[in-house]
Design a protein around this motif. Structure first.
Motif, mmCIF file in Angstrom:
data_model
loop_
_atom_site.group_PDB
_atom_site.id
_atom_site.type_symbol
_atom_site.label_atom_id
_atom_site.label_comp_id
_atom_site.label_asym_id
_atom_site.label_seq_id
_atom_site.Cartn_x
_atom_site.Cartn_y
_atom_site.Cartn_z
ATOM 1 N N ALA A 63 0.834 -1.208 0.000
ATOM 2 C CA ALA A 63 0.000 0.000 0.000
ATOM 3 C C ALA A 63 0.869 1.258 0.000
ATOM 4 C CB ALA A 63 -0.927 0.003 1.212
ATOM 5 N N GLN A 64 1.942 1.262 0.794
ATOM 6 C CA GLN A 64 2.849 2.410 0.816
ATOM 7 C C GLN A 64 3.514 2.593 -0.549
ATOM 8 O OE1 GLN A 64 5.169 1.068 4.227
ATOM 9 N NE2 GLN A 64 4.636 2.969 5.312
ATOM 10 N N GLN A 65 3.938 1.494 -1.144
ATOM 11 C CA GLN A 65 4.563 1.567 -2.462
ATOM 12 C C GLN A 65 3.604 2.168 -3.486
ATOM 13 O OE1 GLN A 65 6.218 -2.213 -3.629
ATOM 14 N NE2 GLN A 65 7.292 -2.479 -1.692
ATOM 15 N N ASP A 66 2.342 1.735 -3.442
ATOM 16 C CA ASP A 66 1.342 2.262 -4.370
ATOM 17 C C ASP A 66 1.122 3.756 -4.144
ATOM 18 O OD1 ASP A 66 1.047 -0.253 -5.497
ATOM 19 O OD2 ASP A 66 -0.783 -0.720 -4.356
ATOM 20 N N GLN A 67 1.041 4.162 -2.879
ATOM 21 C CA GLN A 67 0.826 5.576 -2.573
ATOM 22 C C GLN A 67 2.023 6.427 -3.015
ATOM 23 O OE1 GLN A 67 0.027 4.835 1.625
ATOM 24 N NE2 GLN A 67 -2.027 5.688 1.377
ATOM 25 N N ILE A 68 3.221 5.925 -2.812
ATOM 26 C CA ILE A 68 4.422 6.654 -3.218
ATOM 27 C C ILE A 68 4.485 6.758 -4.736
ATOM 28 C CG2 ILE A 68 6.955 6.548 -3.290
ATOM 29 C CD1 ILE A 68 6.770 5.371 -0.407
ATOM 30 N N LYS A 69 4.129 5.674 -5.396
ATOM 31 C CA LYS A 69 4.115 5.694 -6.862
ATOM 32 C C LYS A 69 3.123 6.739 -7.364
ATOM 33 C CE LYS A 69 3.552 2.719 -10.897
ATOM 34 N NZ LYS A 69 3.281 1.362 -11.367
ATOM 35 N N GLU A 70 1.943 6.780 -6.754
ATOM 36 C CA GLU A 70 0.919 7.747 -7.151
ATOM 37 C C GLU A 70 1.398 9.188 -6.919
ATOM 38 O OE1 GLU A 70 -3.582 8.965 -5.801
ATOM 39 O OE2 GLU A 70 -3.018 6.847 -5.746
ATOM 40 N N LEU A 71 1.976 9.453 -5.756
ATOM 41 C CA LEU A 71 2.501 10.792 -5.471
ATOM 42 C C LEU A 71 3.580 11.187 -6.475
ATOM 43 C CD1 LEU A 71 2.825 10.805 -1.564
ATOM 44 C CD2 LEU A 71 1.282 12.211 -2.960
ATOM 45 N N SER A 72 4.455 10.247 -6.779
ATOM 46 C CA SER A 72 5.540 10.521 -7.721
ATOM 47 C C SER A 72 5.001 10.821 -9.108
ATOM 48 C CB SER A 72 6.508 9.337 -7.768
ATOM 49 O OG SER A 72 7.111 9.155 -6.508
ATOM 50 N N GLU A 131 5.417 14.765 1.680
ATOM 51 C CA GLU A 131 4.230 13.928 1.471
ATOM 52 C C GLU A 131 4.571 12.452 1.613
ATOM 53 O OE1 GLU A 131 2.780 15.176 -2.341
ATOM 54 O OE2 GLU A 131 2.033 17.083 -1.571
ATOM 55 N N ILE A 132 5.702 12.051 1.078
ATOM 56 C CA ILE A 132 6.112 10.646 1.198
ATOM 57 C C ILE A 132 6.428 10.324 2.649
ATOM 58 C CG2 ILE A 132 7.923 8.985 0.613
ATOM 59 C CD1 ILE A 132 7.996 10.285 -2.186
ATOM 60 N N PHE A 133 7.111 11.227 3.317
ATOM 61 C CA PHE A 133 7.508 10.991 4.710
ATOM 62 C C PHE A 133 6.276 10.758 5.590
ATOM 63 C CE2 PHE A 133 9.270 12.153 8.887
ATOM 64 C CZ PHE A 133 10.437 11.406 8.872
ATOM 65 N N THR A 134 5.181 11.473 5.317
ATOM 66 C CA THR A 134 3.970 11.305 6.129
ATOM 67 C C THR A 134 3.323 9.937 5.920
ATOM 68 O OG1 THR A 134 2.531 12.344 4.486
ATOM 69 C CG2 THR A 134 3.489 13.781 6.177
ATOM 70 N N LEU A 135 3.642 9.264 4.809
ATOM 71 C CA LEU A 135 3.087 7.928 4.555
ATOM 72 C C LEU A 135 3.808 6.841 5.360
ATOM 73 C CD1 LEU A 135 2.724 8.066 0.661
ATOM 74 C CD2 LEU A 135 0.923 8.397 2.374
ATOM 75 N N LEU A 136 4.959 7.163 5.903
ATOM 76 C CA LEU A 136 5.770 6.174 6.612
ATOM 77 C C LEU A 136 5.297 6.006 8.047
ATOM 78 C CD1 LEU A 136 9.321 7.338 5.406
ATOM 79 C CD2 LEU A 136 7.808 5.622 4.364
ATOM 80 N N THR A 137 5.529 4.822 8.568
ATOM 81 C CA THR A 137 5.235 4.565 9.976
ATOM 82 C C THR A 137 6.267 5.293 10.830
ATOM 83 O OG1 THR A 137 6.663 2.629 10.132
ATOM 84 C CG2 THR A 137 4.380 2.250 9.394
ATOM 85 N N PRO A 138 5.992 5.488 12.126
ATOM 86 C CA PRO A 138 6.989 6.124 12.985
ATOM 87 C C PRO A 138 8.339 5.385 12.987
ATOM 88 C CG PRO A 138 4.860 6.116 14.080
ATOM 89 C CD PRO A 138 4.708 5.309 12.815
ATOM 90 N N VAL A 144 14.621 6.427 8.499
ATOM 91 C CA VAL A 144 15.031 7.440 7.525
ATOM 92 C C VAL A 144 15.965 8.448 8.178
ATOM 93 C CG1 VAL A 144 14.216 9.437 6.185
ATOM 94 C CG2 VAL A 144 13.055 7.240 5.986
ATOM 95 N N ARG A 145 15.586 8.923 9.342
ATOM 96 C CA ARG A 145 16.429 9.909 10.051
ATOM 97 C C ARG A 145 17.810 9.331 10.354
ATOM 98 N NH1 ARG A 145 11.257 11.102 12.793
ATOM 99 N NH2 ARG A 145 10.550 13.110 11.984
ATOM 100 N N LYS A 146 17.832 8.078 10.767
ATOM 101 C CA LYS A 146 19.108 7.420 11.070
ATOM 102 C C LYS A 146 19.973 7.300 9.818
ATOM 103 C CE LYS A 146 21.026 3.033 12.571
ATOM 104 N NZ LYS A 146 20.765 1.609 12.501
#
Length: 163
Positions: A63-72, A131-138, A144-146
């Protein structure tokens, strides 16, 4: 001489930015895997991924991959438009710098147009990243920060070695 260096640096940075955009846009949906490929999405992973996020290392859900693809895909047209503005502004500035006799007003105006195009591109990239960052879990956000901190540390170390 200082103005020439500043103009040259601006042109080089703009070229790198435009080249990065062109490269990212060339990663179409039909492209899978390979160097920089991201899980069949046709998106570059690693530091050059959408918004500069290291997506390959995050174990994204489908689902995250699909959302990222759509945003991109949604941002691709904007990026193409701004990329064209950037290329046009670079060409106009180059011509202004080459004009004889020197026309400082023309150089200033074309350089400002180039800066405006660079700014617009940076804003688009920052928005996509956010926008992509907000799709990620905590947990993924922490990862990502690390990874970014590690990348920044390596860049600083390489910069010290290069001096």
């Amino acid at each position: 001489m200082t103005r020439f260096r500043a103009l040259t640096l601006t042109a080089v940075l703009a070229g790198l930015l435009a080249g990065g955009v062109a490269f990212a846009q060339g990663q179409g949906p039909g492209r899978r895997g390979g160097p920089g490929g991201f899980g069949g999405l046709g998106l570059p992973g690693g530091p050059g991924g959408p918004g500069g996020l290291p997506l390959q290392a995050l174990n994204l859900t489908e689902a995250q991959q699909d959302q990222i693809k759509e945003l991109s895909q949604q941002s691709r047209q904007q990026n193409q438009n701004v990329g064209e503005q950037l290329r046009s502004a670079m060409e106009a500035q180059r011509k202004a710098v080459e004009t004889i006799p020197v026309d400082e007003g023309l150089i200033r105006s074309t350089t400002q147009a180039l800066v405006d195009a660079q700014t617009e591109m940076a804003i688009l990239q920052a928005r996509l990243r956010s926008e992509i960052f907000t799709l990620l879990t905590p947990d993924q956000q922490a990862q990502v920060r690390k990874l970014q901190a590690e990348r920044n540390q390596r860049a600083q170390q390489e910069g010290r070695r290069g001096r």
